[in-house]
Motif scaffolding. Structure first.
Motif, mmCIF file in Angstrom:
data_model
loop_
_atom_site.group_PDB
_atom_site.id
_atom_site.type_symbol
_atom_site.label_atom_id
_atom_site.label_comp_id
_atom_site.label_asym_id
_atom_site.label_seq_id
_atom_site.Cartn_x
_atom_site.Cartn_y
_atom_site.Cartn_z
ATOM 1 N N LEU A 124 36.496 36.642 48.254
ATOM 2 C CA LEU A 124 35.816 37.909 48.530
ATOM 3 C C LEU A 124 36.603 38.748 49.523
ATOM 4 O O LEU A 124 36.738 39.972 49.348
ATOM 5 N N ALA A 125 37.128 38.123 50.577
ATOM 6 C CA ALA A 125 37.936 38.867 51.551
ATOM 7 C C ALA A 125 39.189 39.433 50.897
ATOM 8 O O ALA A 125 39.587 40.586 51.174
ATOM 9 N N LEU A 126 39.814 38.671 50.014
ATOM 10 C CA LEU A 126 41.008 39.160 49.314
ATOM 11 C C LEU A 126 40.652 40.288 48.358
ATOM 12 O O LEU A 126 41.404 41.264 48.213
ATOM 13 N N LEU A 127 39.481 40.177 47.714
ATOM 14 C CA LEU A 127 39.037 41.239 46.810
ATOM 15 C C LEU A 127 38.769 42.529 47.570
ATOM 16 O O LEU A 127 39.054 43.630 47.077
ATOM 17 N N ARG A 128 38.243 42.420 48.780
ATOM 18 C CA ARG A 128 38.014 43.613 49.604
ATOM 19 C C ARG A 128 39.325 44.292 49.962
ATOM 20 O O ARG A 128 39.386 45.521 50.068
ATOM 21 N N GLU A 129 40.367 43.494 50.215
ATOM 22 C CA GLU A 129 41.661 44.073 50.569
ATOM 23 C C GLU A 129 42.291 44.821 49.396
ATOM 24 O O GLU A 129 42.966 45.838 49.600
ATOM 25 N N ARG A 130 42.054 44.334 48.184
ATOM 26 C CA ARG A 130 42.719 44.910 47.021
ATOM 27 C C ARG A 130 41.891 45.995 46.339
ATOM 28 O O ARG A 130 42.450 46.829 45.618
ATOM 29 N N VAL A 131 40.586 45.968 46.540
ATOM 30 C CA VAL A 131 39.710 46.944 45.890
ATOM 31 C C VAL A 131 38.861 47.609 46.965
ATOM 32 O O VAL A 131 38.267 46.921 47.807
ATOM 33 N N PRO A 132 38.757 48.940 46.983
ATOM 34 C CA PRO A 132 37.946 49.593 48.026
ATOM 35 C C PRO A 132 36.458 49.273 47.923
ATOM 36 O O PRO A 132 35.772 49.171 48.935
ATOM 37 N N ASP A 133 35.948 49.124 46.703
ATOM 38 C CA ASP A 133 34.517 48.856 46.500
ATOM 39 C C ASP A 133 34.368 47.684 45.548
ATOM 40 O O ASP A 133 34.358 47.866 44.314
ATOM 41 N N PRO A 134 34.219 46.456 46.088
ATOM 42 C CA PRO A 134 34.097 45.301 45.186
ATOM 43 C C PRO A 134 32.833 45.317 44.334
ATOM 44 O O PRO A 134 32.792 44.676 43.285
ATOM 45 N N SER A 135 31.790 46.027 44.777
ATOM 46 C CA SER A 135 30.536 46.055 44.009
ATOM 47 C C SER A 135 30.574 47.015 42.826
ATOM 48 O O SER A 135 29.595 47.106 42.077
ATOM 49 N N ASP A 136 31.671 47.746 42.669
ATOM 50 C CA ASP A 136 31.796 48.674 41.539
ATOM 51 C C ASP A 136 31.791 47.880 40.230
ATOM 52 O O ASP A 136 32.596 46.966 40.047
ATOM 53 N N PRO A 137 30.870 48.188 39.295
ATOM 54 C CA PRO A 137 30.805 47.397 38.048
ATOM 55 C C PRO A 137 32.049 47.528 37.189
ATOM 56 O O PRO A 137 32.283 46.684 36.311
ATOM 57 N N VAL A 190 35.044 47.232 38.232
ATOM 58 C CA VAL A 190 36.103 46.382 38.783
ATOM 59 C C VAL A 190 36.084 45.035 38.070
ATOM 60 O O VAL A 190 35.027 44.386 37.981
ATOM 61 N N ASN A 191 37.217 44.618 37.570
ATOM 62 C CA ASN A 191 37.368 43.317 36.924
ATOM 63 C C ASN A 191 38.006 42.372 37.929
ATOM 64 O O ASN A 191 39.213 42.464 38.213
ATOM 65 N N GLN A 192 37.188 41.492 38.502
ATOM 66 C CA GLN A 192 37.704 40.623 39.551
ATOM 67 C C GLN A 192 38.719 39.607 39.021
ATOM 68 O O GLN A 192 39.560 39.127 39.774
ATOM 69 N N TYR A 193 38.661 39.303 37.713
ATOM 70 C CA TYR A 193 39.634 38.353 37.156
ATOM 71 C C TYR A 193 41.029 38.970 37.145
ATOM 72 O O TYR A 193 42.029 38.281 37.411
ATOM 73 N N GLU A 194 41.106 40.276 36.848
ATOM 74 C CA GLU A 194 42.406 40.938 36.847
ATOM 75 C C GLU A 194 42.927 41.139 38.266
ATOM 76 O O GLU A 194 44.118 40.970 38.522
ATOM 77 N N VAL A 195 42.008 41.515 39.174
ATOM 78 C CA VAL A 195 42.429 41.744 40.557
ATOM 79 C C VAL A 195 42.884 40.449 41.207
ATOM 80 O O VAL A 195 43.849 40.425 41.994
ATOM 81 N N LEU A 196 42.209 39.352 40.889
ATOM 82 C CA LEU A 196 42.531 38.047 41.480
ATOM 83 C C LEU A 196 43.200 37.137 40.459
ATOM 84 O O LEU A 196 42.973 35.923 40.436
ATOM 85 N N SER A 197 44.048 37.731 39.633
ATOM 86 C CA SER A 197 44.712 36.928 38.597
ATOM 87 C C SER A 197 45.670 35.898 39.175
ATOM 88 O O SER A 197 45.971 34.885 38.524
ATOM 89 N N ASP A 198 46.161 36.118 40.391
ATOM 90 C CA ASP A 198 47.080 35.169 41.012
ATOM 91 C C ASP A 198 46.365 34.064 41.779
ATOM 92 O O ASP A 198 47.011 33.235 42.423
ATOM 93 N N GLN A 199 45.022 34.066 41.739
ATOM 94 C CA GLN A 199 44.241 33.059 42.446
ATOM 95 C C GLN A 199 43.645 32.069 41.448
ATOM 96 O O GLN A 199 43.518 32.356 40.256
ATOM 97 N N THR A 200 43.270 30.922 41.962
ATOM 98 C CA THR A 200 42.676 29.881 41.125
ATOM 99 C C THR A 200 41.185 29.762 41.415
ATOM 100 O O THR A 200 40.702 30.161 42.479
ATOM 101 N N ASP A 201 40.483 29.206 40.455
ATOM 102 C CA ASP A 201 39.043 28.938 40.581
ATOM 103 C C ASP A 201 38.253 30.199 40.919
ATOM 104 O O ASP A 201 37.401 30.215 41.811
ATOM 105 N N VAL A 202 38.558 31.287 40.193
ATOM 106 C CA VAL A 202 37.764 32.506 40.352
ATOM 107 C C VAL A 202 36.435 32.299 39.637
ATOM 108 O O VAL A 202 36.420 31.952 38.454
ATOM 109 N N PRO A 203 35.302 32.474 40.312
ATOM 110 C CA PRO A 203 34.004 32.189 39.676
ATOM 111 C C PRO A 203 33.701 33.172 38.561
ATOM 112 O O PRO A 203 34.256 34.283 38.515
ATOM 113 N N ASP A 204 32.779 32.771 37.689
ATOM 114 C CA ASP A 204 32.375 33.620 36.576
ATOM 115 C C ASP A 204 31.256 34.585 36.950
ATOM 116 O O ASP A 204 30.817 35.379 36.121
ATOM 117 N N TRP A 205 30.760 34.512 38.159
ATOM 118 C CA TRP A 205 29.745 35.445 38.631
ATOM 119 C C TRP A 205 30.390 36.410 39.618
ATOM 120 O O TRP A 205 31.428 36.108 40.220
#
Length: 234
Positions: free
Chosen positions: A30-43, A45-60
């Motif tokens: 979540l902290a990394l997503l905040r750094e890369r995206v200004p508004d993580p709650s924006d529908p 935003v695709n968190q899988y693409e933003v955090l593609s270099d990370q492992t174990d990204v949840p499905d929620w």
């Protein structure tokens, strides 16, 4: 009442079922997503693409881990929050008798002097009670009489008057509490002044006793020195 509501109203409820989502790894994501995206709650935003270099990204959505926006709650006219199935208002407000559906006979504005209205309520209560005791001596009404008996109307009116007196007294409880606190603080101040005065009196008494002992000791020393001088003269 279903199992979820029963669990919420339990005096010692279990943790919410989503508490397991607050894992250290998810919070780091979540902290990394905040750094890369200004508004993580924006529908959008695709968190899988933003955090593609990370492992174990949840499905929620990771935005579910965001803290609740308290400022949004405070913007509401009747701001409230729910805890263990009970609703609590941010700004505590005691509803008036009129807001509760009662027949309020005194001014709703607390800045207006309510004493004349309450005196009228008290007089009306005494008069109605006197009329009630008189109506108890009346013969019973006929079975065909549709109008309720006098004592019933008087009891209902006494109930209304009593509600007004109790509601007005409850409104004055904050004023009474402030007055009691003021009297208590004044009494504590008086006790401390009396204790301080007693201590000063004791100190003065002890100082006078010490001065008396010093004076007597000085006289004894002078007598001793005089005796020594007289013996040396012989």
């Amino acid at each position: 009442m279903d199992d979820d509501d029963a669990e919420l109203r339990n005096p010692f409820p279990s943790p919410p079922s989503h508490y397991t989502k607050y894992a250290p790894h998810n919070l780091k994501l979540l902290a990394l997503l905040r750094e890369r995206v200004p508004d993580p709650s924006d529908p959008t935003v695709n968190q899988y693409e933003v955090l593609s270099d990370q492992t174990d990204v949840p499905d929620w959505p990771l935005s579910q881990l965001e803290k609740p926006r308290v400022d949004w709650i405070l913007e509401e006219p009747d701001a409230y929050y729910d805890v263990f199935g009970d609703r609590w208002f941010v700004k505590e407000k005691i509803p008036s008798l009129a807001e509760l559906g009662g027949n309020q006979l005194y001014p709703a504005d607390p800045s207006v002097d309510r004493r004349p209205a309450l005196l009228s309520v008290l007089r009306s209560l005494l008069v109605t009670y006197s009329a009630l005791t008189s109506s108890l001596l009346d013969p019973p009404p006929a079975l065909s009489q549709a109008e309720p008996p006098g004592w019933q109307r008087q009891v209902e009116w006494i109930n209304v008057l009593g509600q007004n007196l109790m509601a007005a007294a409850n409104d004055l409880r904050p004023v009474q509490a402030r007055g009691n606190l003021e009297l208590m603080m004044k009494r504590q101040l008086e006790l401390r002044r009396e204790e301080t005065k007693t201590m000063h009196s004791k100190c003065d008494s002890m100082q006078a006793k010490l001065n008396e002992l010093r004076s007597s000791l000085s006289l004894e020393q002078q007598d001793t020195m005089t005796s020594v001088v007289c013996l040396d003269g012989f």
